[in-house]
Design an enzyme around this catalytic site. Structure first.
Site, mmCIF file in Angstrom:
data_model
loop_
_atom_site.group_PDB
_atom_site.id
_atom_site.type_symbol
_atom_site.label_atom_id
_atom_site.label_comp_id
_atom_site.label_asym_id
_atom_site.label_seq_id
_atom_site.Cartn_x
_atom_site.Cartn_y
_atom_site.Cartn_z
ATOM 1 N N LYS A 207 45.223 49.671 47.178
ATOM 2 C CA LYS A 207 45.838 48.467 46.611
ATOM 3 C C LYS A 207 45.566 47.235 47.490
ATOM 4 C CE LYS A 207 48.482 45.664 44.464
ATOM 5 N NZ LYS A 207 48.504 45.292 43.077
ATOM 6 N N LEU A 253 34.633 34.704 40.871
ATOM 7 C CA LEU A 253 33.753 33.778 41.598
ATOM 8 C C LEU A 253 33.941 32.360 41.077
ATOM 9 C CD1 LEU A 253 30.404 35.768 42.028
ATOM 10 C CD2 LEU A 253 32.072 35.162 43.781
ATOM 11 N N CYS A 263 50.828 37.810 44.978
ATOM 12 C CA CYS A 263 50.128 39.006 45.473
ATOM 13 C C CYS A 263 49.103 38.732 46.567
ATOM 14 C CB CYS A 263 49.464 39.719 44.308
ATOM 15 S SG CYS A 263 50.609 40.054 42.981
#
Ligand code: UGA
Length: 432
Positions: A207, A253, A263
């Site tokens: 993760k 990108l 996160c």
């Protein structure tokens, strides 16, 4: 299966609802009574397209329930998902695991029969070992297994990401536990998605390593975009040109104002702390964190350049302030750093966001929320397109600004510089 979800935040809520949708009986729990009351009335505490409909349908069919009685919910279930938050501890910058261990203690006291304990929260390597140790008291012998099953869903795309995952990662060396999880995920792994079993510690690291890698891609293209700006090259062409190499891939990108959200910033920091704990250098992630932390300075000084270094009393409009489109989440949004700096320099800010006004700006003077794009843009000196919402993609700026001279700074590269030039609009963007 009878499933108990502990922690009805983003991950817990979406996972719980989707597991119910897959035919399981799910009870989502939280210590926040207000949140649970709202959910019981069908009110969703977060902005996530499609969620409300699924809650209504599954609640009606009685497959989905919400409760603050965590102990009873644990007792009545066979699988317990720990989905509580693991925010950065602002003092030591580690992932704060207090909610994880509170949940573990609740489970410890309510193990009335065998239960599979699954961590879905993003937790540092060896947290599973610690949870197991806490649960492992005499009366609980042989009554549980602890496994890791990290979640990879994105805000704004959460339901699709959950139901059509690129992969399901199960961290356990225990066959019984693995079979239970395989059965649980069967309806979605049948759709040719990948089910990957690995060790518990590896799942925990997968993760962080995933988020760290994606954050690296973003920071990489952001730095390349700085170079493009100086050398008269279009960064979008670089993204396409390198992305065509399948080893690189074209996703993540897009150059922009830097990664934010709940996160990437938190997980890259936590990964550095894990490395420190194991006395290992992660110099690449270290640089990525620094690069992203500094990105707002580059963008603010660009705004200053665009305004010929005269910011005092300049009317600046922000279109979108959340960290990305499709969410109302302000956590670690670049706007939280850029806007206060501009206010300090004397700018007069107006902003519009499709998800409404933000309490984060209420403590500042000289910033106003407008409930529509027109009102926000009228008479502005500079429009900053901060977030890539669809409704910002086809605007007739001359019509809405109603002023002869204005400039645009497009931080998401939504418009064509050539078309802007043709329309005689002073247009600036990222890396082009
Ligand atoms: C991220 C991951 O994409 C999910 O796989 C993961 O499950 C989740 O974190 C998590 O750990 O729970 P999320 O934070 O919802 O999901 O948002 P992303 O869509 O990944 O975007 C993160 C940030 O990167 C945003 O600020 C976005 O604007 C930025 N970004 C993304 C770019 O600047 N360029 C890109 O090309 C892509």
């Amino acid at each position: 299966m009878k499933i108990c979800i502990i922690g009805t935040g983003y991950v817990g809520l979406v996972s719980g609802i989707c597991f119910a949708e897959l035919g399981n009986n799910v009870i989502c729990t939280d210590i926040d009574k207000k949140k649970i009351d709202k959910l019981n009335r069908g009110i969703i505490p977060i902005y996530e397209p499609g969620l409300e409909e699924l809650v209504k349908r599954n609640s009606k069919q009685e497959k989905l329930k919400f409760s603050t009685d965590i102990s009873l919910s644990i007792k009545n279930s066979n699988i317990i998902f720990i989905c509580v938050g693991t925010p950065t501890n602002k003092i030591n910058m580690k992932a704060d695991l207090k909610h994880v261990f509170n949940a573990t203690n609740k489970i410890k006291n309510n193990l009335n029969k065998y239960k599979l304990i699954v961590t879905k929260s993003t937790v540092p390597v060896m947290t599973g070992d610690k949870i197991e140790k806490i649960l492992n008291i005499k009366k609980n012998k042989n009554k549980f297994d602890v496994i890791s099953n990290p979640e990879f869903l994105r805000e704004g795309e959460a339901i699709r990401d959950f139901l059509y995952p690129d992969r399901v990662v199960i961290g356990t060396s225990n066959t019984k536990a693995n079979n239970i999880m395989r059965n649980l995920y069967l309806p979605i792994i049948k759709k040719k998605n990948r089910f990957f079993q690995t060790s518990r510690r590896a799942a925990e690291l997968i993760k962080y390593a995933s988020n760290g890698f994606l954050a690296t891609k973003i920071s990489y293209i952001n730095e390349i975009s700085n170079l493009c700006e100086k050398s008269d090259i279009d960064v979008k062409e670089i993204s396409v040109g390198i992305g065509l190499d399948e080893r690189i891939g074209d996703r993540f990108l897009r150059a922009g104002p830097g990664y934010g959200g709940s996160c990437f910033p938190k997980d890259t920091r936590a990964l550095l702390n894990t490395a420190k704990k194991f006395k290992t250098e992660l110099s690449i992630i270290n640089t990525v964190v620094r690069s992203n932390d500094n990105r707002h300075k580059i963008l603010t000084s660009k705004i200053s350049n665009i305004m010929n270094n005269k910011l005092k009393n300049k009317k600046i409009t922000f279109l979108g302030v959340t960290f990305k489109a499709g969410t109302d989440d302000m956590r670690e949004s670049p706007s939280l750093k850029i806007i206060p700096t501009l206010i300090k320099k004397g700018c007069l800010i107006k902003y519009y966001d499709p998800t409404g006004s933000k309490k984060e700006f209420s403590k500042f003077k000289n910033i106003d929320y407008c409930s529509n794009i027109k009102e926000a843009c009228k008479n502005s000196d500079l429009l900053v397109i901060h977030t890539e919402w669809n409704e910002f993609k086809q605007l007739n700026f001359k019509n809405i600004v109603k002023k002869k001279k204005f400039k645009i700074y497009d931080m998401r590269n939504l418009y064509s510089p050539n078309k802007m030039k043709k329309n005689k609009i002073d247009y600036f963007c990222i890396g082009r």
